[in-house]
Design a protein around this motif. Structure first.
Motif, PDB file in Angstrom:
ATOM      1  N   SER A 288      23.848  11.465   3.645  1.00 39.65           N
ATOM      2  CA  SER A 288      23.878  12.981   3.913  1.00 39.65           C
ATOM      3  C   SER A 288      22.592  13.620   4.366  1.00 39.65           C
ATOM      4  O   SER A 288      22.547  14.897   4.251  1.00 39.65           O
ATOM      5  CB  SER A 288      24.678  13.876   2.733  1.00 39.65           C
ATOM      6  N   TYR A 289      21.473  12.779   4.471  1.00 37.29           N
ATOM      7  CA  TYR A 289      20.317  13.435   4.604  1.00 37.29           C
ATOM      8  C   TYR A 289      19.505  12.469   5.685  1.00 37.29           C
ATOM      9  O   TYR A 289      19.431  11.373   5.632  1.00 37.29           O
ATOM     10  CB  TYR A 289      19.346  13.569   3.372  1.00 37.29           C
ATOM     11  N   SER A 290      19.174  13.131   6.818  1.00 39.70           N
ATOM     12  CA  SER A 290      18.414  12.182   7.671  1.00 39.70           C
ATOM     13  C   SER A 290      17.089  12.858   8.227  1.00 39.70           C
ATOM     14  O   SER A 290      16.346  12.517   9.060  1.00 39.70           O
ATOM     15  CB  SER A 290      19.382  12.466   9.056  1.00 39.70           C
ATOM     16  N   GLY A 291      16.425  13.549   7.377  1.00 39.02           N
ATOM     17  CA  GLY A 291      14.972  13.972   7.314  1.00 39.02           C
ATOM     18  C   GLY A 291      14.234  12.815   6.779  1.00 39.02           C
ATOM     19  O   GLY A 291      14.432  11.994   6.542  1.00 39.02           O
ATOM     20  N   LEU A 292      13.057  13.511   6.776  1.00 38.02           N
ATOM     21  CA  LEU A 292      11.906  12.580   6.216  1.00 38.02           C
ATOM     22  C   LEU A 292      11.631  12.892   4.614  1.00 38.02           C
ATOM     23  O   LEU A 292      12.111  13.702   4.005  1.00 38.02           O
ATOM     24  CB  LEU A 292      10.294  12.884   7.170  1.00 38.02           C
ATOM     25  N   TYR A 293      10.623  12.144   4.133  1.00 45.32           N
ATOM     26  CA  TYR A 293      10.447  12.224   2.754  1.00 45.32           C
ATOM     27  C   TYR A 293       8.984  12.271   2.594  1.00 45.32           C
ATOM     28  O   TYR A 293       8.155  11.789   3.156  1.00 45.32           O
ATOM     29  CB  TYR A 293      11.004  11.051   1.798  1.00 45.32           C
ATOM     30  N   TYR A 294       8.607  12.852   1.118  1.00 47.74           N
ATOM     31  CA  TYR A 294       7.301  12.705   0.611  1.00 47.74           C
ATOM     32  C   TYR A 294       7.520  12.221  -0.744  1.00 47.74           C
ATOM     33  O   TYR A 294       8.369  12.917  -1.601  1.00 47.74           O
ATOM     34  CB  TYR A 294       6.493  14.022   0.542  1.00 47.74           C
TER      35      TYR A 294
ATOM     36  N   ARG B 276       0.948  -1.174   0.032  1.00 48.75           N
ATOM     37  CA  ARG B 276       0.030   0.033  -0.007  1.00 48.75           C
ATOM     38  C   ARG B 276       0.780   1.038   0.147  1.00 48.75           C
ATOM     39  O   ARG B 276       1.994   0.959  -0.357  1.00 48.75           O
ATOM     40  CB  ARG B 276      -0.986  -0.155   1.059  1.00 48.75           C
ATOM     41  N   HIS B 277       0.394   2.323   0.021  1.00 51.75           N
ATOM     42  CA  HIS B 277       1.299   3.626   0.204  1.00 51.75           C
ATOM     43  C   HIS B 277       1.022   4.002   1.706  1.00 51.75           C
ATOM     44  O   HIS B 277       0.163   4.064   2.460  1.00 51.75           O
ATOM     45  CB  HIS B 277       0.522   4.711  -0.483  1.00 51.75           C
ATOM     46  N   CYS B 278       2.540   4.414   2.080  1.00 47.98           N
ATOM     47  CA  CYS B 278       2.709   4.849   3.315  1.00 47.98           C
ATOM     48  C   CYS B 278       1.765   6.073   3.783  1.00 47.98           C
ATOM     49  O   CYS B 278       1.598   6.776   2.616  1.00 47.98           O
ATOM     50  CB  CYS B 278       3.957   5.192   3.673  1.00 47.98           C
ATOM     51  N   GLU B 279       1.059   6.221   4.715  1.00 46.08           N
ATOM     52  CA  GLU B 279       0.334   7.339   4.914  1.00 46.08           C
ATOM     53  C   GLU B 279       1.029   8.727   5.184  1.00 46.08           C
ATOM     54  O   GLU B 279       0.489   9.808   5.029  1.00 46.08           O
ATOM     55  CB  GLU B 279      -0.874   7.054   5.986  1.00 46.08           C
ATOM     56  N   ARG B 280       1.904   8.577   5.339  1.00 45.81           N
ATOM     57  CA  ARG B 280       2.913   9.954   5.552  1.00 45.81           C
ATOM     58  C   ARG B 280       3.646  10.210   4.385  1.00 45.81           C
ATOM     59  O   ARG B 280       3.768  11.054   3.990  1.00 45.81           O
ATOM     60  CB  ARG B 280       3.750   9.686   7.078  1.00 45.81           C
TER      61      ARG B 280
ATOM     62  N   ARG C 151      10.695   3.913   7.946  1.00 43.14           N
ATOM     63  CA  ARG C 151      11.290   5.266   7.773  1.00 43.14           C
ATOM     64  C   ARG C 151      10.840   6.306   8.650  1.00 43.14           C
ATOM     65  O   ARG C 151      11.108   7.193   9.425  1.00 43.14           O
ATOM     66  CB  ARG C 151      11.701   5.639   6.231  1.00 43.14           C
ATOM     67  N   CYS C 152       9.404   6.577   8.086  1.00 43.00           N
ATOM     68  CA  CYS C 152       8.629   7.725   8.657  1.00 43.00           C
ATOM     69  C   CYS C 152       8.288   7.137  10.440  1.00 43.00           C
ATOM     70  O   CYS C 152       8.231   8.111  10.982  1.00 43.00           O
ATOM     71  CB  CYS C 152       7.106   7.888   8.125  1.00 43.00           C
ATOM     72  N   ALA C 153       8.315   5.970  10.541  1.00 41.75           N
ATOM     73  CA  ALA C 153       8.241   5.691  12.009  1.00 41.75           C
ATOM     74  C   ALA C 153       9.387   5.791  12.822  1.00 41.75           C
ATOM     75  O   ALA C 153       9.330   5.742  14.069  1.00 41.75           O
ATOM     76  CB  ALA C 153       7.533   4.267  12.125  1.00 41.75           C
ATOM     77  N   ASN C 154      10.444   6.047  12.268  1.00 43.61           N
ATOM     78  CA  ASN C 154      11.623   6.084  12.750  1.00 43.61           C
ATOM     79  C   ASN C 154      11.961   7.391  13.733  1.00 43.61           C
ATOM     80  O   ASN C 154      12.040   8.212  13.099  1.00 43.61           O
ATOM     81  CB  ASN C 154      12.948   5.830  11.964  1.00 43.61           C
ATOM     82  N   PRO C 155      11.949   7.299  14.997  1.00 42.55           N
ATOM     83  CA  PRO C 155      12.221   8.524  15.664  1.00 42.55           C
ATOM     84  C   PRO C 155      13.485   9.373  15.539  1.00 42.55           C
ATOM     85  O   PRO C 155      13.646  10.551  16.041  1.00 42.55           O
ATOM     86  CB  PRO C 155      11.902   8.150  17.010  1.00 42.55           C
ATOM     87  N   ARG C 156      14.379   8.869  15.215  1.00 44.28           N
ATOM     88  CA  ARG C 156      15.735   9.383  15.069  1.00 44.28           C
ATOM     89  C   ARG C 156      15.921   9.959  13.697  1.00 44.28           C
ATOM     90  O   ARG C 156      16.824  10.791  13.367  1.00 44.28           O
ATOM     91  CB  ARG C 156      16.933   8.164  15.098  1.00 44.28           C
TER      92      ARG C 156
END
Lengths: 197, 197
Positions: free
Chosen positions: A98-104, A54-58, A70-75
């Motif tokens: 070199s990137y530790s943020g989240l994605y869309y 499915r598609h991740c809701e985030r 990845r989205c559920a990772n608090p780090r």
């Protein structure tokens, strides 16, 4: 003239991108004659993927869970949201380490000629995602093709109008190039040199 | 990093001929994102084809019956047996509407480098088929590639040794072809095989 099950298999193989009648026929013969195990495996993999993916809701990428790991990772840094066209682009950015943020993941790009406008691309979902209260900056990492640039431009106007900081990968990426085929050093550089738009 | 079901689908797609990792990934995304109906249809077509398709006991082509419709047709000339490499070749000869005999489909060609010898190609089945008491002439219609020629040569020696009449498609300048645009090898062959008019 062919058995109907063979005809149907050849026809079904044509749903694959850039597979015409001749290739589909060659593929069908190959599968049936040389690799029945591979054919069975492919049939099962298709059924299984269709069932569980499915598609991740985030982040909207393919996932077997409601919220992907990845989205559920608090780090991961929830103040940064990187917008890419496809999962393959996400994978390339992850490889730069070199990137530790989240994605869309847009799962596509604006392409008016193919009938893909802001509505078809569900940009409303991205806007809702970007306004979760945690995101401080949206990094646009769509391809540097005409369609990718147009997508970035549209997304930028939608988000800046709502008061979010929006940046774009720097032009370290060759003009006309695609992320998937760019070396990681270049992508890393483009992340560092991202510019506010 | 990818969900395991997606990973497995990408891996499974690589069983298709000339599909590498990048193509397999592109195909998987296309199927899941743009054509889930096509993907489901392909999965079902694979399962169905694997279940019902077998080889015709007489001509060895793909068939859903023990004896395919063509072999079972009493109006075909059972004294002629045309040997081809693949079902696609059979289809081309049928399209000429100038042959009413039967066929034997090798489902391949001799290719020692790929480990396909007379045993792997089951030439014993062809020999048994050619000696049904009705076949008077075997027409070799394998391709005029190196492998096809070698296959024809081997089959010819096996069958003539057993007293059968064996012929080969003629080589020469294509119908409608211009000498200026025909390769010299073909012209040389057409000279050697020239026919008295």
């Amino acid at each position: 003239m062919l058995p109907s099950s063979l005809d149907e298999l050849i026809e079904a193989l044509r749903c694959l991108p850039s597979v015409g009648p001749k290739s589909a026929q060659r593929m069908a013969y190959h599968l049936l004659q040389r690799d029945q195990r591979g054919a069975a495996r492919l049939g099962q993999a298709l059924a299984h993927a269709l069932e569980v993916l499915r598609h991740c809701e985030r982040c909207n990428t393919f996932s077997e869970e409601t919220i992907c790991q990845r989205c559920a990772n608090p780090r991961r840094d929830a103040s940064l949201l990187c917008v890419v066209e496809m999962p393959a682009d996400l994978a390339m950015i992850e490889q730069t380490q070199s990137y530790s943020g989240l994605y869309y993941v847009l799962m596509g790009r604006l392409s008016p000629l193919d009938g893909v406008g802001p509505r078809e691309l569900r940009l409303d979902k991205l806007i809702a995602r970007a306004h979760d209260g945690k995101v401080q900056e949206v990094i646009l990492a769509t391809n540097f093709t005409n369609e990718g640039e147009a997508t970035a431009h549209t997304v930028a106007s939608l988000l800046t109008a709502r008061g979010l900081k929006v940046s774009r990968l720097s032009r370290g990426v060759p003009v006309g190039g695609e992320l998937e085929h760019t070396d990681t050093g270049t992508i890393a550089q483009a992340l560092v040199e991202r510019r506010t738009v």
